[in-house]
Scaffold this motif. Structure first.
Motif, PDB file in Angstrom:
ATOM      1  N   LYS A 120     -13.802   7.961  10.081  1.00 56.60           N
ATOM      2  CA  LYS A 120     -12.769   7.126  10.679  1.00 56.60           C
ATOM      3  C   LYS A 120     -11.543   7.033   9.788  1.00 56.60           C
ATOM      4  O   LYS A 120     -11.642   6.883   8.578  1.00 56.60           O
ATOM      5  N   ASN A 121     -10.372   7.145  10.440  1.00 59.49           N
ATOM      6  CA  ASN A 121      -9.076   6.945   9.782  1.00 59.49           C
ATOM      7  C   ASN A 121      -8.860   7.877   8.590  1.00 59.49           C
ATOM      8  O   ASN A 121      -8.290   7.480   7.579  1.00 59.49           O
ATOM      9  N   SER A 153     -19.957   9.612  11.441  1.00 60.85           N
ATOM     10  CA  SER A 153     -18.612   9.313  11.948  1.00 60.85           C
ATOM     11  C   SER A 153     -17.635   9.293  10.779  1.00 60.85           C
ATOM     12  O   SER A 153     -17.962   8.831   9.684  1.00 60.85           O
ATOM     13  N   ALA A 205     -16.643  11.938  15.469  1.00 61.81           N
ATOM     14  CA  ALA A 205     -18.004  11.408  15.609  1.00 61.81           C
ATOM     15  C   ALA A 205     -18.905  12.532  16.100  1.00 61.81           C
ATOM     16  O   ALA A 205     -18.565  13.232  17.065  1.00 61.81           O
ATOM     17  N   GLY A 233     -10.286   8.207   4.443  1.00 59.54           N
ATOM     18  CA  GLY A 233     -10.999   7.497   5.498  1.00 59.54           C
ATOM     19  C   GLY A 233     -12.420   7.181   5.096  1.00 59.54           C
ATOM     20  O   GLY A 233     -12.828   7.402   3.951  1.00 59.54           O
ATOM     21  N   ASN A 234     -13.176   6.644   6.024  1.00 57.43           N
ATOM     22  CA  ASN A 234     -14.559   6.256   5.765  1.00 57.43           C
ATOM     23  C   ASN A 234     -15.526   7.181   6.500  1.00 57.43           C
ATOM     24  O   ASN A 234     -15.449   7.337   7.721  1.00 57.43           O
ATOM     25  N   ASN A 241     -10.120  10.954  13.576  1.00 57.76           N
ATOM     26  CA  ASN A 241     -11.434  10.339  13.742  1.00 57.76           C
ATOM     27  C   ASN A 241     -12.380  11.376  14.346  1.00 57.76           C
ATOM     28  O   ASN A 241     -12.018  12.066  15.310  1.00 57.76           O
TER      29      ASN A 241
END
Length: 266
Positions: free
Chosen positions: A30-31, A28, A54, A7-8, A52
């Protein structure tokens, strides 16, 4: 910015040597795709699925304890199509679906809520942090027909947990099962609120009794002897006791069954 678990990861932060050495972190993820993360005994942990996260956190201090004790901010987590270790909700459903034996039911629920794995389709959690205490304001896990909602606290300075999980098993007409998780984060304990379970079992046991007698499969006297250890007509003071005073759920279930059976066969 970086790649993590496919993910990022994006974030920013700062630390200062001035005054009380404030720290800020905002990031964060993500994915992220978790795969085959090793479960840890006694811990509830996400070990598979898409995740995910955050975070927006701040703290200050001159030691590690200070940083933990002064931590504040918000954390949001969501996941899909994964697994969580530390409990087996499928076994919970199995245990509740055919509750024919009170002792076996209790043992099966204890085992299902202390080990194993659960596949989930959706997972979400909203957490606010203040003075190192993580307040779980909203959390939901959906697994097939079963869902679990959780509220409570994780106290990082004390390294402890105290949260209430409400399990909706998906078993027809069965009430939600409430479980309290508490104690050390290394090895949290759990306690099942069995009041609603015993009431359900007592009601349905009596329904089964009536059907069995109507069909000529059961003799009332034999049934009472089997359920109540001889069916002795002992006077009790249960009606004068408060719910808090009646601590043993097994005794409470027997008393409820006894009253119902006596009402049927007197």
């Amino acid at each position: 910015a970086a790649g993590l678990y496919g993910g990022n990861l994006e974030g920013e932060g700062s630390i200062s040597g001035k005054d009380v050495q404030p720290v800020t972190v905002k990031f964060s993820l993500k994915n992220a795709i978790l795969r085959n993360i090793a479960p840890e005994a006694g811990k509830i942990k996400i070990i598979d699925g898409m995740l995910n996260v955050a975070c927006d956190l701040q703290t200050r201090g001159i030691s590690q304890f200070d940083y933990i004790n002064n931590l504040r901010g918000d954390i949001n987590i969501s996941g899909k199509n994964g697994q969580i270790s530390g409990m087996d909700l499928h076994k919970v459903t199995q245990a509740l679906n055919k509750p024919r034996d009170l002792v076996a039911l209790g043992q099966n629920l204890q085992n299902a809520l202390s080990k194993g794995e659960t596949g989930f389709s959706d997972l979400s959690a909203e957490i606010s942090v203040n003075k190192g205490v993580m307040n779980i304001t909203k959390s939901e896990l959906i697994s097939n027909e079963t869902s679990v909602s959780t509220k409570g606290q994780i106290n990082l300075p004390q390294y402890s947990l105290d949260a209430i999980a409400v399990i909706n098993s998906g078993v027809k007409n069965f009430p939600p099962v409430q479980v309290r998780f508490y104690g050390s984060l290394d090895n949290p304990q759990h306690k099942i609120d069995v009041k609603a379970i015993w009431q359900y079992l007592a009601k349905n046991a009596l329904t089964g009794v009536i059907d069995s007698i109507k069909q000529g499969k059961t003799d009332p006297k034999d049934l009472i002897n089997g359920l109540l250890g001889g069916g002795n007509d002992q006077p009790t003071n249960d009606e004068s006791k408060s719910e808090e005073e009646q601590q043993d759920p097994n005794d409470a279930a027997k008393q409820l069954l006894q009253k119902g059976l006596k009402g049927l066969f007197k």
